[in-house]
Design an enzyme around this catalytic site. Sequence first.
Site, mmCIF file in Angstrom:
data_model
loop_
_atom_site.group_PDB
_atom_site.id
_atom_site.type_symbol
_atom_site.label_atom_id
_atom_site.label_comp_id
_atom_site.label_asym_id
_atom_site.label_seq_id
_atom_site.Cartn_x
_atom_site.Cartn_y
_atom_site.Cartn_z
ATOM 1 N N SER A 41 40.109 38.835 44.534
ATOM 2 C CA SER A 41 39.786 37.424 44.355
ATOM 3 C C SER A 41 40.270 36.903 43.010
ATOM 4 O O SER A 41 40.324 37.631 42.023
ATOM 5 C CB SER A 41 38.280 37.215 44.478
ATOM 6 O OG SER A 41 37.912 35.922 44.063
ATOM 7 N N LYS A 42 40.584 35.607 42.983
ATOM 8 C CA LYS A 42 40.966 34.956 41.731
ATOM 9 C C LYS A 42 39.737 34.562 40.924
ATOM 10 O O LYS A 42 39.824 34.300 39.727
ATOM 11 C CB LYS A 42 41.793 33.696 42.024
ATOM 12 C CG LYS A 42 43.179 33.962 42.589
ATOM 13 C CD LYS A 42 44.145 34.387 41.502
ATOM 14 C CE LYS A 42 45.563 34.470 42.049
ATOM 15 N NZ LYS A 42 46.509 34.949 41.022
ATOM 16 N N ARG A 43 38.581 34.481 41.568
ATOM 17 C CA ARG A 43 37.397 33.944 40.889
ATOM 18 C C ARG A 43 36.305 34.973 40.665
ATOM 19 O O ARG A 43 35.782 35.109 39.591
ATOM 20 C CB ARG A 43 36.846 32.753 41.678
ATOM 21 C CG ARG A 43 37.794 31.559 41.651
ATOM 22 C CD ARG A 43 37.324 30.429 42.526
ATOM 23 N NE ARG A 43 38.233 29.294 42.435
ATOM 24 C CZ ARG A 43 39.355 29.181 43.133
ATOM 25 N NH1 ARG A 43 39.702 30.147 43.977
ATOM 26 N NH2 ARG A 43 40.123 28.130 43.003
#
Length: 493
Positions: free
Chosen positions: A253-255
Site C-alpha cells: 500500500s501507498k498509505r
Amino acid sequence: MSVRVRFAPSPTGYLHVGGARTALFNWLFARHHGGSFILRIEDTDRTRYVPDSLEDIMEGLKWLGLEWDEGPGVGGPYGPYFQSQRLELYQKYAHILVERGWAYKCFCSPERLERLREEQRRKKQPPSYDRYCRFLPDEEKKALEAEGRNYVIRLKVPLEGKTSFHDLIHGEITVNNVNIEDLILLKSDGYPTYHLANVVDDHFMKITHVMRADEWIPSTPKHILLYKGFGWEPPQFAHLPVILSPTGKGKMSKRKTVGPDGRIYPVLVREFKEAGYLPEAMFNFLALVGWSYDDRTEIMTKEQLVERFSLERVKSSPASFSYDKLEWMNGYYIRQLNPDDLANRLVPFLQRAGLQADFSKIRPIVPLIQERIKTLSDAVALVDFFFQEAISYEPEALVGDNMTPRESLEALRRAYERLVALPSFEEKAIEESLRALAADMGLKAGQLFGIIRTAVTGKKVAPPLFGSMAILGKDRTLARMEKALKLLEKLAA
C-alpha cells in the site's frame, strides 16, 4: 561513457519505501560503477502538489545516506533539476516532433473526449483516444489555431509494425504499435506530461540507465518511439520488481499496511524513522528487497553492498516486504552500536515521549537495554520509570507468584530492611543481598524479585532489576518500596 542514473520523484506525496528502494538501487549501481546519481524533481503535476513533500523526499534520501551528485541544493552541469523550470525546453521539443511528423496538435474539447469515453464504456471498450484530430485536413487545423482554440500535442504512433526494447532485468519486450495510444505529450497549459518530460530530460542530462518500477514497462515503448522521433539514442532500461505486502497478496500500500496481527505498519520512510528504525538497517534491508548477493548473506555494510551490487542479481518477480526481517535486522544493528552512539540516538525518542532525558541520564541505562530493544522507540516503555517521579500500577501486581498479600508484604519489608542497611548501593551488592534474602526466606528468586521489580519500576517486564535499582539510587528505590509496602498493607489487612 560514465554511468549516469537518476531518481526522479514527483512531490505529490511523501517518500514511500518503494520509491526509496528504487533510489537505493540507482545509488548502488552508480557507486558500483563509479558513476553519478542525479536527483531530478518532476514537479509538473501542479494539481496534486503537496507543499512539504519535496522536503520530505530530500530528507528521507539523506537519512538513508543516499546523497546525490547533481540536483537540488547541489547543482550540476545539466540543470535546472526541477521540471517546472524547464518548460520552454519541453515546449520547443514537442513542436519539433510536430514539425517532423512524429506528433500532431489535437483540438478536441473536454466535452468531446468525455462523450468518447462514455461511448467506449457503453461498448465495454478500453478507453483510448480515437485519433480524430490526427486526420483533420491541414486547412482545418490552421483555422482552429487561428481562432485561438486550445490544443494539446499528441504522439503520432505508427499504425503498423512493432516497437521493441531490451530490459536488463526482464529481457526483450515487444508490443504491437496498434496497441499504443496517441498519448498527450504537451498539455494545453504548456506543461508536459511525464512521457515527454522524462525523455527530454534523460537525454539532456545524459542518463545512461533508467532504473524504475516495473509499472512503467507499458510506457517504455512509447518512450522508445519518442527517442526515434527525436533521433536520439535511448538509455538502457531496467524495470525493478514490484514490492508486495507482507502477506505476498497484492502490491504494498501507498498509505498503510495492516499486518496479520491487525497492527498498522509504516510504509513511508518518515514513519520508519519515527518508529525507531536505524538508517543503516533500512539501507541493508531495502537492498535485499528484490536483490540478493547469494542465498545466505544478509548483513552487509554499505561498502560491501556497493562492491557486490549488480543488475544481474535483481529478481524479475515481485518481492515481499517482511517487517519481521526488518525488525530482526534493526535489532542486530542496534546491538552493534557504540553505547554512546545509541544513547544519543535514544534521546529524541525519550524526549518526544515527554521524558526529561538527556545523554547523561540515558547513557548509564544503555547497557541494560541494548540487547533487549529492536527499535529505538522500544526503549520508551522500558525506561520511562527512570524519569518519572511517581509510577503507577495495580496493587495486586505486588503479590508474588503463588504467594498471599501477607507473605508478599513480609518479603518486601525484609528486602527493604536489607537495602537500608547496605553501605554501598551498587549492582553487585544489591544482588548478593537480595539473593541471600530469598534463600533465607525459602523463596524462589523470581518470587522475591518480581515483587521488588513491580515496586521499583511499576512493570512486570523491565531492564535488569539490580542495575536499574543502582541507577535509580538508594533514596528513590527505597521511597518507591515504602509506597509499595503501604499498598500491600492495605491488601493484607
